[in-house]
Design an enzyme around this catalytic site. Structure first.
Site, PDB file in Angstrom:
ATOM      1  N   HIS A   1      -3.696  -7.241   4.378  1.00 20.50           N
ATOM      2  CA  HIS A   1      -4.528  -6.445   3.516  1.00 20.50           C
ATOM      3  C   HIS A   1      -3.615  -5.737   2.662  1.00 20.50           C
ATOM      4  O   HIS A   1      -2.666  -5.247   3.091  1.00 20.50           O
ATOM      5  CB  HIS A   1      -5.188  -5.423   4.525  1.00 20.50           C
ATOM      6  CG  HIS A   1      -5.874  -4.449   3.925  1.00 20.50           C
ATOM      7  ND1 HIS A   1      -6.786  -4.408   2.721  1.00 20.50           N
ATOM      8  CD2 HIS A   1      -5.603  -3.226   3.971  1.00 20.50           C
ATOM      9  CE1 HIS A   1      -7.199  -3.264   2.241  1.00 20.50           C
ATOM     10  NE2 HIS A   1      -6.415  -2.595   2.962  1.00 20.50           N
TER      11      HIS A   1
ATOM     12  N   ASN B   1      -5.385  -0.869  -3.859  1.00 22.98           N
ATOM     13  CA  ASN B   1      -5.989  -1.251  -2.541  1.00 22.98           C
ATOM     14  C   ASN B   1      -7.600  -1.313  -3.017  1.00 22.98           C
ATOM     15  O   ASN B   1      -8.318  -0.361  -3.060  1.00 22.98           O
ATOM     16  CB  ASN B   1      -5.952   0.091  -1.506  1.00 22.98           C
ATOM     17  CG  ASN B   1      -6.526  -0.363  -0.049  1.00 22.98           C
ATOM     18  OD1 ASN B   1      -7.353  -1.194  -0.001  1.00 22.98           O
ATOM     19  ND2 ASN B   1      -6.255   0.407   0.645  1.00 22.98           N
TER      20      ASN B   1
ATOM     21  N   CYS C   1     -11.311  -1.504   5.520  1.00 21.92           N
ATOM     22  CA  CYS C   1     -10.115  -2.372   4.923  1.00 21.92           C
ATOM     23  C   CYS C   1     -10.227  -3.535   5.875  1.00 21.92           C
ATOM     24  O   CYS C   1      -9.635  -4.799   5.586  1.00 21.92           O
ATOM     25  CB  CYS C   1      -8.929  -1.672   5.191  1.00 21.92           C
ATOM     26  SG  CYS C   1      -8.724  -0.385   4.215  1.00 21.92           S
TER      27      CYS C   1
HETATM   28  O1  UT7 Z   1      -6.085   0.593   3.516  1.00 20.04           O
HETATM   29  C1  UT7 Z   1      -5.656   1.298   4.720  1.00 20.04           C
HETATM   30  C2  UT7 Z   1      -5.617   2.763   4.467  1.00 20.04           C
HETATM   31  N1  UT7 Z   1      -4.624   3.164   3.813  1.00 20.04           N
HETATM   32  C3  UT7 Z   1      -3.158   3.286   4.182  1.00 20.04           C
HETATM   33  O2  UT7 Z   1      -2.944   2.277   4.608  1.00 20.04           O
HETATM   34  C4  UT7 Z   1      -2.493   4.187   3.548  1.00 20.04           C
HETATM   35  C5  UT7 Z   1      -1.213   4.396   4.417  1.00 20.04           C
HETATM   36  N2  UT7 Z   1      -0.415   5.440   4.356  1.00 20.04           N
HETATM   37  C6  UT7 Z   1       0.523   5.253   3.066  1.00 20.04           C
HETATM   38  O3  UT7 Z   1       0.290   4.454   2.245  1.00 20.04           O
HETATM   39  C7  UT7 Z   1       1.315   6.568   2.609  1.00 20.04           C
HETATM   40  O4  UT7 Z   1       1.162   7.366   3.761  1.00 20.04           O
HETATM   41  C8  UT7 Z   1       0.894   7.319   1.449  1.00 20.04           C
HETATM   42  C9  UT7 Z   1       1.149   6.265   0.337  1.00 20.04           C
HETATM   43  C10 UT7 Z   1      -0.465   7.488   1.079  1.00 20.04           C
HETATM   44  C11 UT7 Z   1       1.835   8.534   1.278  1.00 20.04           C
HETATM   45  O5  UT7 Z   1       3.068   8.247   1.251  1.00 20.04           O
HETATM   46  P1  UT7 Z   1       4.168   8.935   2.287  1.00 20.04           P
HETATM   47  O6  UT7 Z   1       5.153   8.457   2.332  1.00 20.04           O
HETATM   48  O7  UT7 Z   1       3.451   9.021   3.648  1.00 20.04           O
HETATM   49  O8  UT7 Z   1       4.050  10.484   1.677  1.00 20.04           O
HETATM   50  P2  UT7 Z   1       3.491  11.817   2.425  1.00 20.04           P
HETATM   51  O9  UT7 Z   1       1.860  11.647   2.664  1.00 20.04           O
HETATM   52  O10 UT7 Z   1       4.149  12.204   3.652  1.00 20.04           O
HETATM   53  O11 UT7 Z   1       3.553  13.018   1.179  1.00 20.04           O
HETATM   54  C12 UT7 Z   1       5.260  12.891   1.043  1.00 20.04           C
HETATM   55  C13 UT7 Z   1       4.970  13.982  -0.362  1.00 20.04           C
HETATM   56  C14 UT7 Z   1       4.136  15.297   0.146  1.00 20.04           C
HETATM   57  O12 UT7 Z   1       4.829  16.436  -0.685  1.00 20.04           O
HETATM   58  P3  UT7 Z   1       5.661  17.528   0.067  1.00 20.04           P
HETATM   59  O13 UT7 Z   1       4.764  17.899   1.312  1.00 20.04           O
HETATM   60  O14 UT7 Z   1       6.803  16.643   0.865  1.00 20.04           O
HETATM   61  O15 UT7 Z   1       6.099  18.415  -0.913  1.00 20.04           O
HETATM   62  C15 UT7 Z   1       3.006  15.069  -0.729  1.00 20.04           C
HETATM   63  O16 UT7 Z   1       2.104  16.154  -1.182  1.00 20.04           O
HETATM   64  O17 UT7 Z   1       4.430  13.455  -1.493  1.00 20.04           O
HETATM   65  C16 UT7 Z   1       3.290  14.345  -1.940  1.00 20.04           C
HETATM   66  N3  UT7 Z   1       2.330  13.420  -2.612  1.00 20.04           N
HETATM   67  C17 UT7 Z   1       2.483  13.113  -4.161  1.00 20.04           C
HETATM   68  N4  UT7 Z   1       3.322  13.231  -4.719  1.00 20.04           N
HETATM   69  C18 UT7 Z   1       3.031  12.522  -5.906  1.00 20.04           C
HETATM   70  C19 UT7 Z   1       1.314  12.790  -1.944  1.00 20.04           C
HETATM   71  N5  UT7 Z   1       0.821  11.961  -2.838  1.00 20.04           N
HETATM   72  C20 UT7 Z   1       1.103  12.330  -4.112  1.00 20.04           C
HETATM   73  C21 UT7 Z   1       1.427  11.431  -5.301  1.00 20.04           C
HETATM   74  N6  UT7 Z   1       2.010  11.901  -6.433  1.00 20.04           N
HETATM   75  N7  UT7 Z   1       0.017  10.792  -5.306  1.00 20.04           N
END
Ligand code: UT7
Length: 332
Positions: free
Chosen positions: A259, A289, A114
């Site tokens: 970014h 992204n 990134c």
């Molecule tokens: O380019 C640089 C690299 N990437 C980034 O900068 C990404 C940085 N991180 C993020 O953008 C966020 O952490 C995400 C968008 C990836 C995830 O959001 P979050 O609020 O941190 O969610 P989480 O990973 O803590 O997951 C929360 C819940 C989980 O379920 P449980 O365990 O609470 O039941 C996940 O399994 O959301 C679930 N989940 C989804 N649900 C529906 C994870 N992905 C999805 C999805 N759809 N696509």
């Protein structure tokens, strides 16, 4: 010798196929609401026929050349940033020399995920100011869609990434009031496994196993919360530090492009910097992204729409896998 290097032209290209959140709902257990709420993404572009990062890069590079009023033969060096190159080797930069019809032109491939744009810009700036090369073409291009885990297992990563390419042509300038004022880059490999593709890898014998594939180790995997936490701290720091080194402050910035990793990250960074909405540009809603392509795509949109005018101060910042991060301050 040039005093500074400046932006001569920009271009971008995204595949025609629009993939909505609703389409992803049919592939994995996710919802439009979850994706929009957590990431701000409404749709992304994915390729609809077999092609590589270099193929997406070609029209982007041609658009940058056209804006600059130059031809491919005027390019003295290519810097190609991608985490999804056409092949393991040779690099996509080499392929570009063939696609653009400029055999013999040196081509550097960089792997800074990134942060590819800010790293690439730093290298281009050093090349130009030292007089090694005159016109340097930076390209950031990604084909993520062929490497994503489209099952529910990979949903946290797969809903985020989109395909696309951005190109920036840089050249020397004797005008001290115009051009790249500074670039900043950093890396910390202690966090390598927080966002990575593990296989195939030369450290494994064999490099790729059926078992590894069954476990999804050939797909990108991410500890989203950890990445998020570091991004919202490092990114504003990188921008403020770079501005300070030019004796400038956030109030001097006319346009800031973060970014495009997640709209929530961009909003947190904007808040930390204290920038008003009209000085920040986001397009993640439409493209997801696109990693190394994200800032150059957004920059090209801003230049073509008149949002960034000659003489204005442009700042950008990036954070991603590695971890790597960086920023650039440019008087456009
Ligand atoms: O380019 C640089 C690299 N990437 C980034 O900068 C990404 C940085 N991180 C993020 O953008 C966020 O952490 C995400 C968008 C990836 C995830 O959001 P979050 O609020 O941190 O969610 P989480 O990973 O803590 O997951 C929360 C819940 C989980 O379920 P449980 O365990 O609470 O039941 C996940 O399994 O959301 C679930 N989940 C989804 N649900 C529906 C994870 N992905 C999805 C999805 N759809 N696509």
């Amino acid at each position: 010798m040039a005093i500074r290097s400046k932006i001569l032209g920009t271009g971008h290209y995204v595949p025609e196929r629009v993939v909505t959140n609703a389409e992803l709902e049919s592939l994995m257990d996710t919802t439009d609401e979850w994706i929009q709420q957590r990431t701000g993404i409404r749709e992304r572009r994915w390729i609809d026929k077999e092609c590589g990062a270099s193929d997406l890069a070609k029209p982007a590079a041609e658009a940058a050349l056209e804006m600059a009023g130059l031809e491919a033969k005027d390019i003295d060096a290519i810097i190609f940033a991608s985490l999804s190159p056409d092949y393991n080797f040779p690099g996509s930069g080499c392929l570009m020399t063939d696609l653009l019809g400029i055999p013999g032109t040196p081509a550097v491939d960089i792997r800074n995920q990134c942060s590819g744009f800010v790293y690439g810009l730093q290298i281009a700036d050093a090349y130009i100011r030292s007089g090694i090369y005159k016109n340097v073409l930076f390209i950031g291009s990604e084909v993520h869609s062929t490497g994503l885990d489209l099952s529910t297992r990979g949903r946290d990563v797969s809903v985020i990434f989109g395909d696309g390419a951005g190109a920036v042509l840089l050249g020397p300038s004797d005008d001290p009031s115009q051009g790249i004022l500074t670039t900043l880059a950093g890396a910390d490999g202690a966090y390598a496994k927080e966002l990575w593709v593990e296989m195939p890898a030369s450290r494994f014998i064999p490099r790729l196993t059926l078992e590894g594939m069954e476990e999804g180790r050939h797909f990108p995997r991410m500890n989203g919360r950890e990445v998020f936490k570091h991004a919202v701290r490092k990114l504003p720091d990188a921008v403020v530090t770079a501005l300070k080194s030019c004796e400038l402050g956030v109030e001097d910035v006319d346009l800031f492009i973060p970014h495009q990793a997640n709209l929530r990250i961009a909003e947190a960074v904007q808040k930390a910097l204290g920038l008003p909405d009209e000085k920040v540009y986001n397009n993640i809603m439409h493209y997801g992204n696109t990693t190394a392509a994200s800032i150059p795509i957004a920059l090209d949109e801003c230049i073509r729409s008149g949002r960034l005018q000659r003489g204005q101060l442009f700042a950008c910042g990036a954070f991603g896998a590695g971890f790597t991060w960086g920023s650039a301050i440019i008087r456009f």
